[in-house]
Write a protein that holds these residues in place. Structure first.
Motif, short mmCIF file in Angstrom:
data_model
loop_
_atom_site.label_atom_id
_atom_site.label_comp_id
_atom_site.label_asym_id
_atom_site.label_seq_id
_atom_site.Cartn_x
_atom_site.Cartn_y
_atom_site.Cartn_z
N GLY A 112 0.84 -1.19 0.00
CA GLY A 112 0.00 0.00 0.00
C GLY A 112 0.88 1.25 0.00
O GLY A 112 2.06 1.19 0.37
N ILE A 113 0.32 2.37 -0.41
CA ILE A 113 1.12 3.58 -0.54
C ILE A 113 1.40 4.24 0.81
O ILE A 113 2.44 4.90 1.00
N TRP A 114 0.50 4.09 1.79
CA TRP A 114 0.70 4.79 3.07
C TRP A 114 1.96 4.35 3.80
O TRP A 114 2.70 5.20 4.33
N GLY A 163 11.78 4.69 9.82
CA GLY A 163 10.95 3.82 10.66
C GLY A 163 10.23 4.60 11.74
O GLY A 163 9.03 4.38 12.00
N ALA A 164 10.93 5.56 12.36
CA ALA A 164 10.29 6.41 13.36
C ALA A 164 9.19 7.25 12.73
O ALA A 164 8.12 7.48 13.33
N LEU A 174 3.30 8.35 11.72
CA LEU A 174 2.15 8.39 10.82
C LEU A 174 1.06 7.43 11.27
O LEU A 174 -0.14 7.74 11.18
N ALA A 175 1.46 6.25 11.76
CA ALA A 175 0.48 5.29 12.26
C ALA A 175 -0.27 5.86 13.46
O ALA A 175 -1.46 5.56 13.66
N ILE A 195 -2.05 1.68 8.42
CA ILE A 195 -0.69 1.13 8.30
C ILE A 195 -0.57 -0.06 9.24
O ILE A 195 -0.87 0.04 10.43
N ASP A 196 -0.17 -1.20 8.68
CA ASP A 196 0.07 -2.40 9.48
C ASP A 196 1.53 -2.38 9.93
O ASP A 196 2.43 -2.82 9.20
#
Length: 472
Positions: A327-329, A385-386, A391-392, A398-399
């Motif tokens: 996915g794009i997110w 990663g942070a 964003l999550a 986002i998984d």
């Protein structure tokens, strides 16, 4: 790499000795700084701790340890005279005012005998934080094009993806053309890149729309592809010239129009917004390339930079294939962190250059270089990663357990790849990303793809760091 740094050592190491000699002679280092003249000398001479005539530096290099530790200039003058360096020789051959003038200048190097053999220890270069803004700027043309294409149907969507991927690689050609003439703007050549990007977008958008959406969607696909590719080419021109303000201004009105189209969808409004997306950035790019430059608008000008474009297209293909799986997110931090990627590669290379000026021996230099590059890649992966975790936290779909390790490893691979591309390893990198894109399309799990990409780039990184030219 040597001359300037060595002079810095001379100047940095001598003030205390010069001040001590001045006190013995009845004048202070403050007097010297204010007058700029050495007392007792027949002609004015700047009183700088590292101010040695070039030929006299040879004498400084040959001073034995006991002579470089002479207690005063008279003792040093005696040593010089014993070596056959009298007034006439030192005046005619070494450019001094005589024996005692030479002894005085050499004494002021007290503690730095053989100083030209030493390496400087420069401070660590600062991180170029100003480049971080480029990441959000990269998002503007893509976001505007995506919002407009969504209103025009699936064929326009596919044309947008193709044109955006084309722009990813073509921007590397644009940058190559710009820096082929670094001291002026190669206007004719850069305008040719705009023409090629528009033509490629029109053709590619029409073809993919015909293949996936039927003949009725060809015109829409061609318009979307041409507009997005042209705006991407214009973005590359503006960024390569460092015109960040004009870049933001050029994409402000298309992005606003795209937002209106998303709120009030209609085909005529979408086409009007598409026209803005094509025209406004292109006009801005034409405006900053008015200087003709010496490069011709010809195929021969573009051809040397096409391997970088192919490398960029394979990277874009891998990104598209990965976004189709995740996915794009989850990959949004990659776009937002594009400026951080450039800054990271820049900073890593500056640290390598610093190491080359302060480390003696290839083995030690390679050890420092390896830690610098690997820590840079790890830091970039951790930063993105942070960003994904942040964003999550805003509730985006986002998984994290599936996406976080993939993004961190993929980001580290991007930095290694970008650094290796600057070292001329584009052929190998093109193969790595092409194989990675194919493997993702064939069902390779994204985390495994990211891990294999990092592992594949470690071997060329090690071999490249064994070459002293990599530290330039």
């Amino acid at each position: 790499m040597t001359g300037g740094g060595r002079r810095e050592v001379l100047q940095a190491g001598a003030p205390s000795a010069g001040g001590e000699f001045g006190r013995q002679r009845g004048f202070s280092s403050q007097d010297v700084r204010e007058s700029g003249v050495r007392p007792g000398s027949s002609s004015p001479r700047l009183q700088l701790p590292g101010d040695l005539p070039e030929r006299l530096r040879e004498v400084d290099l040959k001073l034995a340890a006991e002579r470089s530790n002479a207690v005063d200039a008279e003792e040093l003058a005696a040593y010089l005279e014993a070596d056959g360096l009298g007034d006439e020789v030192l005046r005619d051959r070494y450019g001094t005012d005589g024996l005692f003038d030479a002894a005085e200048m050499l004494y002021r190097q007290k503690g730095t005998g053989r100083a030209l053999d030493r390496l400087t220890v420069p401070g660590a270069p600062p991180f170029p934080w100003r480049m971080l803004l480029r990441g959000p700027l990269y998002l503007l043309p893509g976001l505007a094009g995506l919002l407009i294409a969504r209103t025009l149907g699936p064929a326009a969507d596919h044309a947008f993806v193709l044109a955006a991927a084309f722009g990813w690689g073509w921007s590397m050609t644009v940058a190559g053309v710009r820096y082929a003439e670094p001291f002026s703007v190669p206007g004719r050549a850069l305008r040719l890149t705009l023409l090629v990007s528009a033509g490629a977008g029109l053709l590619g958008g029409g073809v993919i729309a015909a293949a996936l959406g039927g003949s009725g969607a060809v015109l829409t696909g061609a318009l979307v592809g041409g507009a997005v590719a042209l705006s991407s080419g214009a973005a590359g021109v503006l960024l390569s010239l460092g015109r960040l303000g004009q870049f933001a201004g050029a994409f402000a009105s298309p992005l606003l129009a795209a937002g209106i189209v998303m709120s009030l969808p209609s085909r005529p409004a979408a086409l009007a917004a598409l026209a803005l997306l094509a025209a406004v950035p292109a006009v801005a790019a034409l405006n900053v390339t008015r200087a003709r430059g010496s490069l011709n608008a010809a195929w021969a000008t573009l051809r040397p930079h096409l391997p970088h474009a192919v490398y960029g297209w394979t990277m874009a293909a891998a990104f598209v294939a990965l976004s189709a799986r995740l996915g794009i997110w989850p990959l949004l931090p990659v776009i937002l962190g594009a400026g951080l990627l450039e800054a990271g590669v820049w900073h890593v290379q500056e640290r390598l250059q610093t190491a080359a000026r302060s480390v003696r021996g290839l083995t030690q230099l390679r050890r420092v270089g390896l830690s610098t590059v690997l820590l840079g890649a790890a830091g970039y992966g951790a930063a993105l990663g942070a960003g994904l975790v942040a964003l999550a936290g805003f509730g985006l779909p986002i998984d994290l357990p599936a996406s976080l390790p993939t993004l961190a490893l993929y980001s580290a691979a991007l930095l290694l790849s970008s650094w290796l591309a600057n070292q001329g390893r584009t052929t190998f990198l093109t193969a790595v990303w092409a194989l990675g894109a194919a493997a993702l399309l064939l069902g390779l799990p994204p985390p495994l793809f990211a891990l294999l990409a990092v592992l594949a780039l470690l071997a060329p990184t090690l071999s490249t760091l064994s070459d002293p030219r990599s530290y330039r």
